[in-house]
Design an enzyme around this catalytic site. Structure first.
Site, mmCIF file in Angstrom:
data_model
loop_
_atom_site.group_PDB
_atom_site.id
_atom_site.type_symbol
_atom_site.label_atom_id
_atom_site.label_comp_id
_atom_site.label_asym_id
_atom_site.label_seq_id
_atom_site.Cartn_x
_atom_site.Cartn_y
_atom_site.Cartn_z
ATOM 1 N N LEU A 72 0.836 -1.196 0.000
ATOM 2 C CA LEU A 72 0.000 0.000 0.000
ATOM 3 C C LEU A 72 0.872 1.247 0.000
ATOM 4 C CD1 LEU A 72 -3.006 -0.421 2.446
ATOM 5 C CD2 LEU A 72 -3.042 -0.210 -0.042
ATOM 6 N N THR B 146 7.275 2.004 5.127
ATOM 7 C CA THR B 146 5.834 1.766 5.257
ATOM 8 C C THR B 146 5.294 2.433 6.516
ATOM 9 O OG1 THR B 146 6.054 -0.337 4.097
ATOM 10 C CG2 THR B 146 4.057 -0.024 5.400
ATOM 11 N N CYS C 223 13.872 -8.962 11.131
ATOM 12 C CA CYS C 223 13.791 -10.300 11.714
ATOM 13 C C CYS C 223 14.620 -11.297 10.911
ATOM 14 C CB CYS C 223 12.343 -10.780 11.744
ATOM 15 S SG CYS C 223 11.293 -9.798 12.806
#
Ligand code: ZN
Length: 255
Positions: free
Chosen positions: A107, A131, A186
């Site tokens: 998005l 983001t 991560c």
């Protein structure tokens, strides 16, 4: 509510703070979950079981084998499938009452603006600053409450940024857009599976509180969870009066 819904949500209806009215608010609510990973999976799962009306879930990625350790909406046979589409299937299976909109895209721009404007509450479950800052800007612009979560290694963070409140800080007041903060991923640093579950579930709690108008949201406060040592603390987040995202524009000069 029909009989089936009265039964399904009966343990919510027993909560005097929530009750029929709160459940009806959840049912009427639209939420946006950005990122269907370690945080987005548990957040979306609890929001769906809790009976929110419409849940939009956006993620451009496909499921891979390393995701299954913590991304609890997916199964071994989800590997290679779109996370957004797989989430849609899993969430609808657990609660067919909930309308789920899957956006298998990153998005940004006008699409992000539209999705944020359509939501009452936005959950940032993404894993990158680009983001996070884009979502924060859209939330400030459209006056939408943002529930922000993060988890890396054994450390979790949770905060609510609610631009409807006077003097509310925004995400960029805490982490300025131009800061040199290192992106901790991560994939490199590792993350403890149930820690993402804890933070994601807490994001769902904050979203439910905001929608139902109950309790005291974690607005303007940052919860820091050290899972390795079983310690947590809450620090106040101050609004940065010079924040380029949320501070009021200077008065137009006269004369
Ligand atoms: Zn700000």
């Amino acid at each position: 509510m029909n009989d089936e819904q009265l039964l399904r949500y009966s343990r919510h209806l027993l909560l005097t703070e929530l009750g029929v009215e709160g459940q009806a608010r959840l049912r009427a609510a639209q939420l946006l979950v950005v990122g269907a990973g370690g945080l987005g999976c548990p957040a979306a799962l609890y929001l769906a079981t809790a009976g929110v009306g419409r849940l939009t879930i956006a993620d451009p990625d496909v499921v891979d084998a390393t995701n299954l350790q913590r991304q609890i909406l997916y199964r071994a046979d989800s590997i290679g499938r779109s996370k957004a589409e797989s989430s849609h299937t899993a969430l609808r299976a657990v609660n067919p009452d909930v309308e789920v909109v899957a956006l298998p895209t990153r998005l940004a721009g006008a699409a992000l603006e539209r999705a944020v404007a359509a939501a009452q509450v936005v959950l940032d479950c993404s894993d990158n600053f680009e983001t996070r800052h884009a979502v924060n800007r859209a939330c400030v612009l459209h006056g939408r409450a943002l529930v922000s979560g993060a988890a890396i290694r054994f450390d979790g963070q949770l905060a609510v940024f609610d631009p409807r409140r006077p003097d509310a800080p925004c995400y960029a007041c805490l982490f300025p857009e131009d800061s040199e903060a290192e992106e901790l991923r991560c994939a490199v640093m590792g993350v403890l599976a149930p820690l993402t579950g804890t933070i994601g579930a807490m994001q769902a709690i904050e979203a439910i509180k905001l929608i139902a108008g109950i309790g005291e949201p974690l607005a303007g406060r940052l919860l820091l969870l050290d899972a390795l040592h079983g310690e947590s603390r809450i620090v106040r987040i101050a609004k940065d009066p010079h924040c380029p995202v949320c501070s009021a524009r200077p008065e137009a000069r006269t004369g």
